[in-house]
Design a protein around this motif. Structure first.
Motif, PDB file in Angstrom:
ATOM      1  N   PRO A 116      69.486  31.498  27.115  1.00  0.00           N
ATOM      2  CA  PRO A 116      69.689  32.932  27.300  1.00  0.00           C
ATOM      3  C   PRO A 116      70.743  33.483  26.338  1.00  0.00           C
ATOM      4  O   PRO A 116      71.763  32.826  26.079  1.00  0.00           O
ATOM      5  N   VAL A 117      70.494  34.660  25.829  1.00  0.00           N
ATOM      6  CA  VAL A 117      71.453  35.368  24.981  1.00  0.00           C
ATOM      7  C   VAL A 117      71.971  36.604  25.706  1.00  0.00           C
ATOM      8  O   VAL A 117      73.173  36.766  25.906  1.00  0.00           O
ATOM      9  N   ALA A 118      71.045  37.471  26.105  1.00  0.00           N
ATOM     10  CA  ALA A 118      71.460  38.706  26.777  1.00  0.00           C
ATOM     11  C   ALA A 118      70.280  39.295  27.525  1.00  0.00           C
ATOM     12  O   ALA A 118      69.227  39.511  26.940  1.00  0.00           O
ATOM     13  N   GLN A 119      70.463  39.516  28.806  1.00  0.00           N
ATOM     14  CA  GLN A 119      69.450  40.298  29.520  1.00  0.00           C
ATOM     15  C   GLN A 119      69.634  41.742  29.087  1.00  0.00           C
ATOM     16  O   GLN A 119      70.759  42.251  29.028  1.00  0.00           O
ATOM     17  N   VAL A 120      68.544  42.414  28.749  1.00  0.00           N
ATOM     18  CA  VAL A 120      68.632  43.717  28.092  1.00  0.00           C
ATOM     19  C   VAL A 120      68.288  44.864  29.034  1.00  0.00           C
ATOM     20  O   VAL A 120      68.985  45.876  29.084  1.00  0.00           O
ATOM     21  N   THR A 121      67.208  44.704  29.773  1.00  0.00           N
ATOM     22  CA  THR A 121      66.760  45.822  30.613  1.00  0.00           C
ATOM     23  C   THR A 121      65.935  45.305  31.782  1.00  0.00           C
ATOM     24  O   THR A 121      65.426  44.185  31.757  1.00  0.00           O
ATOM     25  N   SER A 122      65.801  46.145  32.792  1.00  0.00           N
ATOM     26  CA  SER A 122      64.952  45.811  33.936  1.00  0.00           C
ATOM     27  C   SER A 122      64.271  47.078  34.417  1.00  0.00           C
ATOM     28  O   SER A 122      64.748  48.188  34.173  1.00  0.00           O
ATOM     29  N   THR A 123      63.153  46.890  35.085  1.00  0.00           N
ATOM     30  CA  THR A 123      62.439  48.042  35.640  1.00  0.00           C
ATOM     31  C   THR A 123      61.761  47.635  36.945  1.00  0.00           C
ATOM     32  O   THR A 123      61.123  46.580  37.016  1.00  0.00           O
ATOM     33  N   PRO A 124      61.935  48.428  38.001  1.00  0.00           N
ATOM     34  CA  PRO A 124      61.254  48.109  39.248  1.00  0.00           C
ATOM     35  C   PRO A 124      59.807  48.576  39.207  1.00  0.00           C
ATOM     36  O   PRO A 124      59.403  49.325  38.315  1.00  0.00           O
ATOM     37  N   ASN A 125      59.045  48.135  40.164  1.00  0.00           N
ATOM     38  CA  ASN A 125      57.711  48.673  40.389  1.00  0.00           C
ATOM     39  C   ASN A 125      57.790  49.690  41.533  1.00  0.00           C
ATOM     40  O   ASN A 125      58.743  49.686  42.324  1.00  0.00           O
ATOM     41  N   ILE A 126      56.790  50.538  41.607  1.00  0.00           N
ATOM     42  CA  ILE A 126      56.687  51.506  42.706  1.00  0.00           C
ATOM     43  C   ILE A 126      55.431  51.190  43.504  1.00  0.00           C
ATOM     44  O   ILE A 126      54.361  50.984  42.932  1.00  0.00           O
ATOM     45  N   LEU A 127      55.569  51.144  44.818  1.00  0.00           N
ATOM     46  CA  LEU A 127      54.410  51.008  45.694  1.00  0.00           C
ATOM     47  C   LEU A 127      53.750  52.380  45.805  1.00  0.00           C
ATOM     48  O   LEU A 127      54.337  53.321  46.350  1.00  0.00           O
ATOM     49  N   VAL A 128      52.536  52.484  45.258  1.00  0.00           N
ATOM     50  CA  VAL A 128      51.799  53.748  45.321  1.00  0.00           C
ATOM     51  C   VAL A 128      50.453  53.517  45.996  1.00  0.00           C
ATOM     52  O   VAL A 128      49.865  52.439  45.926  1.00  0.00           O
ATOM     53  N   LEU A 129      49.970  54.588  46.666  1.00  0.00           N
ATOM     54  CA  LEU A 129      48.699  54.552  47.389  1.00  0.00           C
ATOM     55  C   LEU A 129      47.753  55.600  46.831  1.00  0.00           C
ATOM     56  O   LEU A 129      48.185  56.603  46.251  1.00  0.00           O
ATOM     57  N   ASN A 130      46.484  55.380  47.088  1.00  0.00           N
ATOM     58  CA  ASN A 130      45.530  56.463  46.899  1.00  0.00           C
ATOM     59  C   ASN A 130      45.970  57.628  47.791  1.00  0.00           C
ATOM     60  O   ASN A 130      46.349  57.430  48.948  1.00  0.00           O
ATOM     61  N   LYS A 131      45.955  58.831  47.251  1.00  0.00           N
ATOM     62  CA  LYS A 131      46.520  59.994  47.948  1.00  0.00           C
ATOM     63  C   LYS A 131      45.818  60.330  49.255  1.00  0.00           C
ATOM     64  O   LYS A 131      46.386  61.009  50.131  1.00  0.00           O
ATOM     65  N   ASP A 132      44.591  59.851  49.434  1.00  0.00           N
ATOM     66  CA  ASP A 132      43.845  60.166  50.652  1.00  0.00           C
ATOM     67  C   ASP A 132      44.029  59.126  51.742  1.00  0.00           C
ATOM     68  O   ASP A 132      43.465  59.267  52.831  1.00  0.00           O
ATOM     69  N   MET A 200      46.096  50.285  46.981  1.00  0.00           N
ATOM     70  CA  MET A 200      47.503  50.407  46.579  1.00  0.00           C
ATOM     71  C   MET A 200      47.765  49.628  45.301  1.00  0.00           C
ATOM     72  O   MET A 200      46.957  48.780  44.873  1.00  0.00           O
ATOM     73  N   PHE A 201      48.922  49.894  44.730  1.00  0.00           N
ATOM     74  CA  PHE A 201      49.306  49.265  43.469  1.00  0.00           C
ATOM     75  C   PHE A 201      50.823  49.241  43.397  1.00  0.00           C
ATOM     76  O   PHE A 201      51.479  50.236  43.672  1.00  0.00           O
ATOM     77  N   PHE A 202      51.383  48.087  43.050  1.00  0.00           N
ATOM     78  CA  PHE A 202      52.814  47.975  42.795  1.00  0.00           C
ATOM     79  C   PHE A 202      53.009  48.113  41.286  1.00  0.00           C
ATOM     80  O   PHE A 202      53.190  47.136  40.568  1.00  0.00           O
ATOM     81  N   GLY A 203      52.955  49.360  40.809  1.00  0.00           N
ATOM     82  CA  GLY A 203      52.930  49.595  39.365  1.00  0.00           C
ATOM     83  C   GLY A 203      54.296  49.882  38.780  1.00  0.00           C
ATOM     84  O   GLY A 203      55.226  50.313  39.476  1.00  0.00           O
ATOM     85  N   SER A 204      54.420  49.648  37.478  1.00  0.00           N
ATOM     86  CA  SER A 204      55.679  49.953  36.799  1.00  0.00           C
ATOM     87  C   SER A 204      55.934  51.451  36.843  1.00  0.00           C
ATOM     88  O   SER A 204      55.001  52.264  36.862  1.00  0.00           O
ATOM     89  N   ILE A 205      57.196  51.802  36.862  1.00  0.00           N
ATOM     90  CA  ILE A 205      57.567  53.220  36.933  1.00  0.00           C
ATOM     91  C   ILE A 205      56.944  53.998  35.784  1.00  0.00           C
ATOM     92  O   ILE A 205      56.420  55.102  35.975  1.00  0.00           O
ATOM     93  N   ALA A 206      57.007  53.429  34.590  1.00  0.00           N
ATOM     94  CA  ALA A 206      56.494  54.144  33.414  1.00  0.00           C
ATOM     95  C   ALA A 206      55.021  54.488  33.556  1.00  0.00           C
ATOM     96  O   ALA A 206      54.573  55.549  33.117  1.00  0.00           O
ATOM     97  N   SER A 207      54.247  53.590  34.183  1.00  0.00           N
ATOM     98  CA  SER A 207      52.799  53.814  34.253  1.00  0.00           C
ATOM     99  C   SER A 207      52.387  54.707  35.413  1.00  0.00           C
ATOM    100  O   SER A 207      51.397  55.436  35.313  1.00  0.00           O
ATOM    101  N   VAL A 208      53.127  54.676  36.533  1.00  0.00           N
ATOM    102  CA  VAL A 208      52.656  55.405  37.712  1.00  0.00           C
ATOM    103  C   VAL A 208      53.401  56.697  38.013  1.00  0.00           C
ATOM    104  O   VAL A 208      52.849  57.594  38.662  1.00  0.00           O
ATOM    105  N   LEU A 209      54.659  56.817  37.549  1.00  0.00           N
ATOM    106  CA  LEU A 209      55.428  57.997  37.919  1.00  0.00           C
ATOM    107  C   LEU A 209      54.779  59.312  37.472  1.00  0.00           C
ATOM    108  O   LEU A 209      54.801  60.296  38.228  1.00  0.00           O
ATOM    109  N   PRO A 210      54.185  59.384  36.286  1.00  0.00           N
ATOM    110  CA  PRO A 210      53.496  60.641  35.923  1.00  0.00           C
ATOM    111  C   PRO A 210      52.390  61.018  36.902  1.00  0.00           C
ATOM    112  O   PRO A 210      52.192  62.201  37.195  1.00  0.00           O
ATOM    113  N   HIS A 211      51.683  60.003  37.436  1.00  0.00           N
ATOM    114  CA  HIS A 211      50.603  60.282  38.387  1.00  0.00           C
ATOM    115  C   HIS A 211      51.152  60.664  39.762  1.00  0.00           C
ATOM    116  O   HIS A 211      50.510  61.404  40.514  1.00  0.00           O
ATOM    117  N   VAL A 212      52.343  60.150  40.081  1.00  0.00           N
ATOM    118  CA  VAL A 212      53.002  60.568  41.319  1.00  0.00           C
ATOM    119  C   VAL A 212      53.380  62.041  41.218  1.00  0.00           C
ATOM    120  O   VAL A 212      53.156  62.833  42.143  1.00  0.00           O
TER     121      VAL A 212
END
Length: 323
Positions: A116-132, A200-212
């Motif tokens: 290991p040299v350096a941990q650089v970044t992290s990103t959580p996933n978001i639990l999202v559902l079909n809106k219906d 449902m989908f445990f998607g990365s914030i970058a991919s699902v937040l716009p759809h939320v």
């Protein structure tokens, strides 16, 4: 008697000579190799480091996207490179702490062949559902799954990804049974989620937040231990009673084993400066990522802690080894 001090002085000078003769780093161009596509979160992180290293050392720094086998090809390439600090890996947690248990055999050993040299970044996933879906909360979702075991589905970006293992961890901790539906194409996954073909989908914030934000899917919680600055109103699953639930994607810089400690320390210091720069933090925030500045020892300790955790989950849910 007069010769003895002189001999001692000569011996000390001779012992000190290798330290004085240590070549200045870097002696040649630097490559940052990663098993992710251009424009992805780790690619952005790698290019932030590359830009900083280039300015610091006035040497070309190339980011090389070496795709395939869940990051294994890139990791293996760096593991077998010269340990001089000029070939580095932007590693994701999959290749380092998950794949050793997910694959029947790896061509490299993360614990022995990489440091290991350096941990650089992290990103959580978001639990999202079909809106219906008739579930306004995580508890509603759990109750629904318990009433109809095995009928609800969770999509993932592929076997062994953080989106997959987050779903497996969720159903294990909730005591429910879900069906896993792996995808290779994220666009198809999100299309099916919004159309109701998966639950449902445990998607990365970058991919699902716009759809939320546009109402295409409904968000219930994040998978990190702390709330995300990109979605501060969303609770963590840990807050909601799933104590210790932590299923994130992290990315960090690693080097071949045997790389001099002085080079590791120098790379870590410069990587930390790069990710702490305001411009870098803005880029990370736009992708739902957070800067991380763990030391090499702290990074190594995290790897040691996470490897058995995911190994146990993979064993418990019976994921077949990838040949």
């Amino acid at each position: 008697m007069l010769l003895r001090p002189a001999l001692v002085l000569i011996s000390l000078l001779w012992l000190a000579q290798p330290l004085q003769a240590e070549p200045k780093y870097p002696q040649s161009n630097i490559r940052i190799v990663l098993g992710f596509s251009a424009g992805s979160a780790p690619d952005v992180a790698a290019r932030i480091l590359a830009e900083h290293f280039r300015a610091k050392w006035d040497k070309p720094v190339v980011v090389e996207n070496m795709l395939g086998a869940g990051g294994n090809i890139a990791a293996d390439h760096v593991a077998k490179s010269a340990p001089d600090g000029t070939t580095l890996l932007m590693a994701g947690n999959a290749a380092i702490v998950i794949n050793p248990s997910l694959y029947a055999k790896l061509p490299y050993d993360p614990a022995k062949d990489l440091v290991p040299v350096a941990q650089v970044t992290s990103t959580p996933n978001i639990l999202v559902l079909n809106k219906d879906m008739p579930a306004a909360s995580v508890q509603d979702l759990v109750d629904l799954a318990r009433r109809s075991p095995g009928t609800l589905t969770f999509a993932s970006a592929g076997v062994g990804t953080s989106t997959h293992l987050a779903g497996e961890l969720f159903q294990t901790m909730a005591g429910i049974k879900l069906q896993h539906v792996p995808y290779r194409d994220s666009a198809a996954l999100l299309s099916d989620l919004m159309a109701g073909r998966v639950t449902m989908f445990f998607g990365s914030i970058a991919s699902v937040l716009p759809h939320v934000r546009d109402g295409g899917v409904r968000a219930l919680a994040v998978t990190s231990l702390r709330r995300s600055s990109a979605a501060p109103d969303l609770p963590t699953l840990d807050e909601l009673g799933f104590r210790g639930f932590d299923a994130i994607a992290w990315f960090g810089l690693m080097a071949p084993a045997g790389t001099p400690a002085s080079v590791i320390a120098l790379l870590h210091d410069e990587a930390q400066k790069a990710v702490e720069a305001p411009a870098a933090r803005e880029k990370f925030a736009a992708l739902g990522m957070e800067a991380v500045t763990r030391t090499p020892d702290e990074f190594a300790a995290q790897i040691r802690a996470e490897t058995p955790k995911w190994a146990e989950l993979i064993r418990r849910v019976g994921i077949a080894p990838i040949q």
